[in-house]
Design a protein around this motif. Structure first.
Motif, short mmCIF file in Angstrom:
data_model
loop_
_atom_site.label_atom_id
_atom_site.label_comp_id
_atom_site.label_asym_id
_atom_site.label_seq_id
_atom_site.Cartn_x
_atom_site.Cartn_y
_atom_site.Cartn_z
N CYS A 66 0.80 -1.23 0.00
CA CYS A 66 0.00 0.00 0.00
C CYS A 66 0.84 1.28 0.00
O CYS A 66 0.28 2.37 0.14
N HIS A 67 2.16 1.18 -0.18
CA HIS A 67 2.99 2.40 -0.24
C HIS A 67 4.24 2.09 -1.05
O HIS A 67 5.16 1.45 -0.56
N THR A 68 4.26 2.52 -2.31
CA THR A 68 5.46 2.36 -3.14
C THR A 68 5.68 3.60 -4.01
O THR A 68 4.76 4.34 -4.32
N ASP A 256 1.92 7.79 7.05
CA ASP A 256 2.91 6.76 6.76
C ASP A 256 4.29 7.14 7.32
O ASP A 256 4.62 8.32 7.40
N HIS A 257 5.07 6.15 7.69
CA HIS A 257 6.39 6.26 8.34
C HIS A 257 6.23 6.33 9.86
O HIS A 257 6.37 5.34 10.55
N LEU A 258 6.03 7.58 10.40
CA LEU A 258 5.60 7.79 11.80
C LEU A 258 6.64 7.47 12.86
O LEU A 258 6.29 7.33 14.05
N THR A 308 6.35 -1.80 1.51
CA THR A 308 7.79 -1.77 1.17
C THR A 308 8.35 -0.36 1.12
O THR A 308 9.54 -0.16 1.34
N ASP A 309 7.53 0.65 0.71
CA ASP A 309 8.03 2.00 0.41
C ASP A 309 9.01 1.96 -0.76
O ASP A 309 9.82 2.88 -0.92
N CYS A 310 8.98 0.90 -1.55
CA CYS A 310 9.94 0.74 -2.66
C CYS A 310 10.25 2.09 -3.32
O CYS A 310 9.38 2.69 -3.95
FE FE Z 1 7.35 6.92 0.59
#
Ligand code: FE
Ligand code: NIG
Length: 395
Positions: A66-68, A256-258, A308-310
């Motif tokens: 859900c985050h790339t 996201d991250h946080l 992944t945050d790819c």
């Molecule tokens: Fe990102």
């Protein structure tokens, strides 16, 4: 008469993820017209045109990343070497490297070239059972190049059997032509929204000292809200700028991250139902030492996803299985939280929980079939892929 199912996977152990892991021993999943039409015990499962005997393998919902930042030009291996020699991410960014160096490479690439270079990364995700991928723009930083990135992202969905969700990340970094005028750039980004809207499922931003201030992101979110676009935010990654609270105030799908989230941020997210998307690959690759406040998020009942945050700068990671392992080892997530984090909660973070993320009748039949003895194996191994088969929309 037409059988109740087009296809049925039987003699499987199911992790439905509907409520907790939601285990069904000796279960079956049936599909009709691409949607799940049966989930339950193999005994008493309906007739199907085709029956697939899973021989005791496990079935989970297809995984969701859900985050790339899957679409981008070039890579940043040279900056990785600089960081190994002691340079800091923020210093590299301030010296015109970082996101801006990927911006240059992305602006130079054609839409076709962006698709071609993203496909091997997408294939790596797919090979591990991923059936839905969110892809952000944010390396174009002008209208034409942001549009090019979002088009390339959407095209990935016609090149492969996978669902793509796009997020517009125009507010990712300040392009050099706006140097010293972040407010002017945010005006431009807000002005892009009507043209971007048909290509984007959500609007994202980077709220950070080296990104944009809460006031600037607030203006962007108001403009997004006027167009009915959902929002999400990169928040509290390198410092606390109260981005998560801002995101929650705007009813964001996710923050996201946080890593630097505080108690007020946790409370605001809990009230708003904003999902915490945890990105342990970036934490690992940046050799961060402050983990996100997982225990506080857990206690407050904030849903947690894992992705992944790819991306070429902070997480050149194309394994959602490894992201789960890192979520457990680095952030102390439980196996259940990791599994839910790449299925049910990832779907929630994309506003797609009605359609994907759990094994439930009426949802899209996106499945991953695994050669494992217990679900914990998906989290436990590093660099090993036990996927037996992947099913996208019933096929
Ligand atoms: Fe990102
Ligand atoms: O999610 N935080 C900002 N964006 C990316 C990094 C992008 C880059 O360095 O290229 C992230 O970590």
């Amino acid at each position: 008469m037409r059988p109740a199912c087009d296809r049925i996977w039987t003699h499987a152990r199911l992790a439905t993820l509907r409520d907790g892991v939601g285990v069904v021993e000796d279960g079956a999943v049936g599909v009709r017209d691409g949607l799940i039409s049966y989930v339950g015990s193999a005994d008493g499962a309906p007739d199907a045109v085709e029956t697939i005997d899973c021989q005791g393998r496990w079935i989970t919902p297809g995984l969701i990343d859900c985050h790339t930042h899957l679409v981008h030009g070039g890579n940043r291996a040279a900056e990785f070497e600089m960081r190994l020699a002691g340079a800091r991410y923020e210093d590299i960014a301030r010296a015109g490297g970082g996101i801006i160096s990927t911006m240059r490479a992305t602006r130079e690439a054609s839409e076709e070239a962006l698709v071609e270079s993203a496909l091997p990364r997408l294939d790596a995700l797919i090979a591990e059972g991923v059936t839905t991928v969110e892809v952000k723009s944010g390396y174009g930083l002008d209208l034409d190049n942001e549009v090019k990135m979002l088009r390339a992202a959407r095209r990935l969905g016609s090149e492969r059997a996978v669902s793509i969700r796009t997020s517009f990340l125009g507010a990712h970094a300040l392009p050099p032509e706006f140097s010293g005028d972040a407010d002017g750039y945010i005006d431009l980004v807000c002005g892009m929204l009507p043209e971007i809207a048909p290509l984007a499922d959500a609007v994202d931003g980077f709220c950070e000292g080296i990104g944009f201030s809460p006031a600037q992101i607030g203006r962007l979110f108001e403009a997004a809200g006027r167009l009915g676009l959902p929002v999400k935010l990169h928040a509290e990654q390198l410092s606390n700028s109260r981005g998560a609270e801002l995101a929650a105030r705007h009813g964001a799908l996710s923050a996201d991250h946080l890593e630097h989230l505080d108690a007020a941020g946790v409370a605001a997210m809990a009230r708003a139902g904003t999902v915490a998307v945890l990105l342990p690959g970036a934490f690992y690759f940046m050799r961060d030492t402050q983990a996100p406040p997982v225990e506080a998020l857990r206690r407050a009942g904030v849903p947690m996803a894992v992705a992944t945050d790819c991306n070429p700068g902070t997480a050149p990671l194309t394994s959602l299985l490894l992201a789960m392992n890192m979520g457990a080892t680095l952030f102390r997530l439980t196996v259940e939280e990791c599994l839910a984090g790449v299925t049910r909660e990832a779907a929630r973070a994309l506003g797609m929980l009605e359609r994907v993320g759990t094994l439930e009748v009426g949802k899209r039949c996106d499945l991953a079939v695994w050669d494992i003895e217990r679900p914990a194996e998906l989290v436990y191994r590093m660099g090993y892929n036990p996927l037996h088969a992947r099913v996208w929309r019933g096929i």
